[in-house]
Scaffold this motif. Structure first.
Motif, PDB file in Angstrom:
ATOM      1  N   LEU A 206       0.849  -1.188   0.000  1.00 34.15           N
ATOM      2  CA  LEU A 206       0.000   0.000   0.000  1.00 34.15           C
ATOM      3  C   LEU A 206       0.887   1.242   0.000  1.00 34.15           C
ATOM      4  N   LEU A 207       0.571   2.184  -0.876  1.00 33.62           N
ATOM      5  CA  LEU A 207       1.211   3.493  -0.883  1.00 33.62           C
ATOM      6  C   LEU A 207       0.203   4.527  -0.413  1.00 33.62           C
ATOM      7  N   ILE A 208       0.559   5.300   0.621  1.00 33.40           N
ATOM      8  CA  ILE A 208      -0.255   6.428   1.063  1.00 33.40           C
ATOM      9  C   ILE A 208       0.567   7.673   0.769  1.00 33.40           C
ATOM     10  N   ILE A 209       0.086   8.485  -0.162  1.00 32.74           N
ATOM     11  CA  ILE A 209       0.884   9.595  -0.667  1.00 32.74           C
ATOM     12  C   ILE A 209       0.145  10.924  -0.519  1.00 32.74           C
ATOM     13  N   GLY A 210       0.664  11.790   0.349  1.00 33.05           N
ATOM     14  CA  GLY A 210       0.177  13.160   0.432  1.00 33.05           C
ATOM     15  C   GLY A 210       0.581  13.899  -0.832  1.00 33.05           C
ATOM     16  N   GLN A 211      -0.384  14.466  -1.532  1.00 40.45           N
ATOM     17  CA  GLN A 211      -0.145  15.007  -2.865  1.00 40.45           C
ATOM     18  C   GLN A 211       0.556  16.370  -2.859  1.00 40.45           C
ATOM     19  N   ARG A 212       0.573  17.053  -1.717  1.00 39.12           N
ATOM     20  CA  ARG A 212       1.214  18.363  -1.648  1.00 39.12           C
ATOM     21  C   ARG A 212       2.705  18.263  -1.324  1.00 39.12           C
ATOM     22  N   ASP A 213       3.176  17.071  -1.046  1.00 42.03           N
ATOM     23  CA  ASP A 213       4.574  16.858  -0.680  1.00 42.03           C
ATOM     24  C   ASP A 213       5.494  17.121  -1.868  1.00 42.03           C
ATOM     25  N   ARG A 214       6.579  17.833  -1.602  1.00 41.91           N
ATOM     26  CA  ARG A 214       7.595  18.069  -2.635  1.00 41.91           C
ATOM     27  C   ARG A 214       8.997  17.823  -2.061  1.00 41.91           C
ATOM     28  N   THR A 215       9.079  16.983  -1.045  1.00 41.36           N
ATOM     29  CA  THR A 215      10.351  16.718  -0.393  1.00 41.36           C
ATOM     30  C   THR A 215      11.337  16.052  -1.347  1.00 41.36           C
ATOM     31  N   ALA A 216      12.537  16.599  -1.417  1.00 34.18           N
ATOM     32  CA  ALA A 216      13.611  16.000  -2.206  1.00 34.18           C
ATOM     33  C   ALA A 216      14.938  16.551  -1.687  1.00 34.18           C
ATOM     34  N   LEU A 217      15.798  15.676  -1.224  1.00 32.73           N
ATOM     35  CA  LEU A 217      17.095  16.105  -0.717  1.00 32.73           C
ATOM     36  C   LEU A 217      17.973  16.606  -1.855  1.00 32.73           C
ATOM     37  N   GLY A 218      18.669  17.690  -1.601  1.00 34.66           N
ATOM     38  CA  GLY A 218      19.593  18.213  -2.596  1.00 34.66           C
ATOM     39  C   GLY A 218      19.028  19.281  -3.502  1.00 34.66           C
ATOM     40  N   LYS A 219      17.805  19.726  -3.264  1.00 36.30           N
ATOM     41  CA  LYS A 219      17.210  20.752  -4.125  1.00 36.30           C
ATOM     42  C   LYS A 219      18.051  22.025  -4.216  1.00 36.30           C
ATOM     43  N   PRO A 220      18.653  22.481  -3.110  1.00 36.32           N
ATOM     44  CA  PRO A 220      19.454  23.715  -3.210  1.00 36.32           C
ATOM     45  C   PRO A 220      20.697  23.564  -4.090  1.00 36.32           C
ATOM     46  N   LEU A 221      21.064  22.330  -4.439  1.00 38.42           N
ATOM     47  CA  LEU A 221      22.288  22.091  -5.203  1.00 38.42           C
ATOM     48  C   LEU A 221      22.062  22.033  -6.709  1.00 38.42           C
ATOM     49  N   VAL A 222      20.813  22.207  -7.134  1.00 34.55           N
ATOM     50  CA  VAL A 222      20.512  22.113  -8.572  1.00 34.55           C
ATOM     51  C   VAL A 222      19.866  23.410  -9.057  1.00 34.55           C
ATOM     52  N   SER A 223      19.752  23.524 -10.351  1.00 36.69           N
ATOM     53  CA  SER A 223      19.154  24.725 -10.946  1.00 36.69           C
ATOM     54  C   SER A 223      17.648  24.754 -10.674  1.00 36.69           C
ATOM     55  N   PRO A 224      17.031  25.931 -10.766  1.00 36.89           N
ATOM     56  CA  PRO A 224      15.579  26.021 -10.573  1.00 36.89           C
ATOM     57  C   PRO A 224      14.800  25.109 -11.519  1.00 36.89           C
ATOM     58  N   GLU A 225      15.303  24.950 -12.738  1.00 41.14           N
ATOM     59  CA  GLU A 225      14.612  24.097 -13.712  1.00 41.14           C
ATOM     60  C   GLU A 225      14.620  22.636 -13.269  1.00 41.14           C
ATOM     61  N   VAL A 226      15.790  22.160 -12.799  1.00 40.54           N
ATOM     62  CA  VAL A 226      15.898  20.777 -12.332  1.00 40.54           C
ATOM     63  C   VAL A 226      15.112  20.595 -11.043  1.00 40.54           C
ATOM     64  N   ARG A 227      15.131  21.615 -10.195  1.00 45.12           N
ATOM     65  CA  ARG A 227      14.442  21.548  -8.906  1.00 45.12           C
ATOM     66  C   ARG A 227      12.958  21.257  -9.096  1.00 45.12           C
ATOM     67  N   LYS A 228      12.383  21.810 -10.133  1.00 42.06           N
ATOM     68  CA  LYS A 228      10.956  21.611 -10.390  1.00 42.06           C
ATOM     69  C   LYS A 228      10.621  20.161 -10.725  1.00 42.06           C
ATOM     70  N   THR A 229      11.606  19.393 -11.150  1.00 41.29           N
ATOM     71  CA  THR A 229      11.361  17.997 -11.536  1.00 41.29           C
ATOM     72  C   THR A 229      11.533  17.036 -10.362  1.00 41.29           C
ATOM     73  N   MET A 230      11.951  17.533  -9.190  1.00 41.88           N
ATOM     74  CA  MET A 230      12.255  16.672  -8.057  1.00 41.88           C
ATOM     75  C   MET A 230      11.125  16.691  -7.017  1.00 41.88           C
ATOM     76  N   GLY A 231      10.904  15.550  -6.382  1.00 41.34           N
ATOM     77  CA  GLY A 231       9.915  15.481  -5.317  1.00 41.34           C
ATOM     78  C   GLY A 231       8.488  15.680  -5.777  1.00 41.34           C
ATOM     79  N   ARG A 232       8.175  15.261  -6.967  1.00 42.92           N
ATOM     80  CA  ARG A 232       6.814  15.402  -7.498  1.00 42.92           C
ATOM     81  C   ARG A 232       6.006  14.163  -7.091  1.00 42.92           C
ATOM     82  N   TYR A 233       5.498  14.189  -5.876  1.00 45.29           N
ATOM     83  CA  TYR A 233       4.918  12.991  -5.285  1.00 45.29           C
ATOM     84  C   TYR A 233       3.684  12.436  -5.991  1.00 45.29           C
ATOM     85  N   PRO A 234       2.804  13.267  -6.546  1.00 45.63           N
ATOM     86  CA  PRO A 234       1.684  12.673  -7.297  1.00 45.63           C
ATOM     87  C   PRO A 234       2.182  11.750  -8.413  1.00 45.63           C
TER      88      PRO A 234
END
Length: 336
Positions: free
Chosen positions: A265-293
């Motif tokens: 079973l997966l229980i996934i909160g859809q507003r979550d955008r957690t992703a380690l290392g976001k500050p280390l990448v460009s804004p464009e790449v950051r948008k592709t990380m932690g897209r929980y839906p």
């Protein structure tokens, strides 16, 4: 001399206003290395784990139901948490007849904080299995949240014979961050940890976990981390935290979901955008990380027998942010 004094005064005002803006709790206190002065919701037991040539104390709670239904479940905590945040979940599940087992991993909560340790998810799973063996638990459902989801995944892959059911709640590790985030050595993560305080910890949780929607009851989980930063032994805690960051980035589990055999079973909160290392990448790449839906649906397709529950407008901690919406599908799944 006046310039130096003015700089000190300016720094003091900045720190004061920062703490006020993030509502620093008046109850913030120095916490012990192993949370000796923080009370867990249930009795804490310890087992001696011999690992990598040393003996460590691993803490766990074993919560027994008044009227047992013959089933057990293990709740695995995330990186920035410990077993205490499962209190409401454990109370509810024991009323439903489940025996609830809640360990603190080595390096977390009330368990030992090694000076030197090679962290692997295999080692954490093996440590956890040792406790279950000592309690003679032969079958158990395994639930992991956040980093606990990566531990849980490794556990069920290593020990399918003991796994009854498998549950992931907003786990990290559904994507391989090392494909996008430049590698940083342990020393970098250590320095980053040493710089943390109440304000930075709350800012991270506010933005990453709750999408800037804060409630006063969330303060407890900030205070636990912030209280450690006031401890004279905080460098040891920070070093362990740095080692676990390295483990997370270098030991992905997302390529092995197809090998899981247990009903899942997966229980996934859809507003979550957690992703380690976001500050280390460009804004464009950051948008592709932690897209929980998207990650939740992709992972459901990878696990052979898997249900997906999507919780709209919920962030990284469904069992804290929206307990009723979290616990209902969990209990239904466990009772099947």
């Amino acid at each position: 001399m006046n310039m130096k004094l003015n700089s000190i005064i300016s720094l003091f005002i900045l720190l004061l206003t920062t703490n006020l803006s993030f509502g620093q709790s008046d109850s913030l206190k120095v916490l012990g290395l192993n949370l000796e002065n923080y009370n867990y919701p249930f009795d804490v037991n310890y087992i001696t784990i011999n690992s990598q040539g040393e003996n460590y104390q691993m803490a766990y709670m074993d919560v027994l139901p008044e009227h047992a239904n013959g089933k057990s479940i293990m709740l695995l905590h995330g990186k920035n948490f410990n077993g205490a945040y499962w209190e409401q979940t454990a109370e509810y599940l024991t009323k439903e007849g489940f025996r609830v087992f809640i360990p603190d991993q080595i390096g977390f909560g009330k368990s030992s904080k090694p000076e030197h340790y090679q962290y692997t998810f295999q080692q954490l799973a093996r440590n956890t299995k040792a406790i279950l063996d000592s309690l003679k638990i032969e079958k158990i459902s395994v639930l992991g949240h956040s980093m606990g989801g990566m531990v849980a995944t490794r556990f069920v892959l290593m020990y399918p014979e003991i796994t009854d059911k498998f549950i992931l709640v907003n786990p990290i590790g559904l994507e391989d961050w090392k494909l996008k985030v430049p590698y940083k050595p342990v020393e970098w993560w250590y320095k980053n940890e040493l710089g943390k305080d109440y304000a930075s910890i709350k800012k991270y949780q506010l933005e990453s976990y709750y999408d800037n929607q804060w409630k006063p009851e969330y303060d407890e989980w900030v205070n636990l981390l912030a209280g450690w930063t006031l401890n004279i032994d905080y460098p040891r805690i920070a070093w362990n935290a740095a080692l676990t960051y390295d483990m997370i980035f270098t030991q992905p589990v997302c390529y092995e979901f197809e090998n899981i055999k247990a009903p899942s079973l997966l229980i996934i909160g859809q507003r979550d955008r957690t992703a380690l290392g976001k500050p280390l990448v460009s804004p464009e790449v950051r948008k592709t990380m932690g897209r929980y839906p998207q990650l939740g649906r992709q992972t459901q397709q990878k696990i052979p027998t898997c249900e997906l529950v999507e919780l709209d407008n919920i962030g990284h901690l469904p069992h804290i942010e929206a307990f009723d919406r979290f616990i209902e599908p969990l209990v239904i799944f466990l009772k099947k």
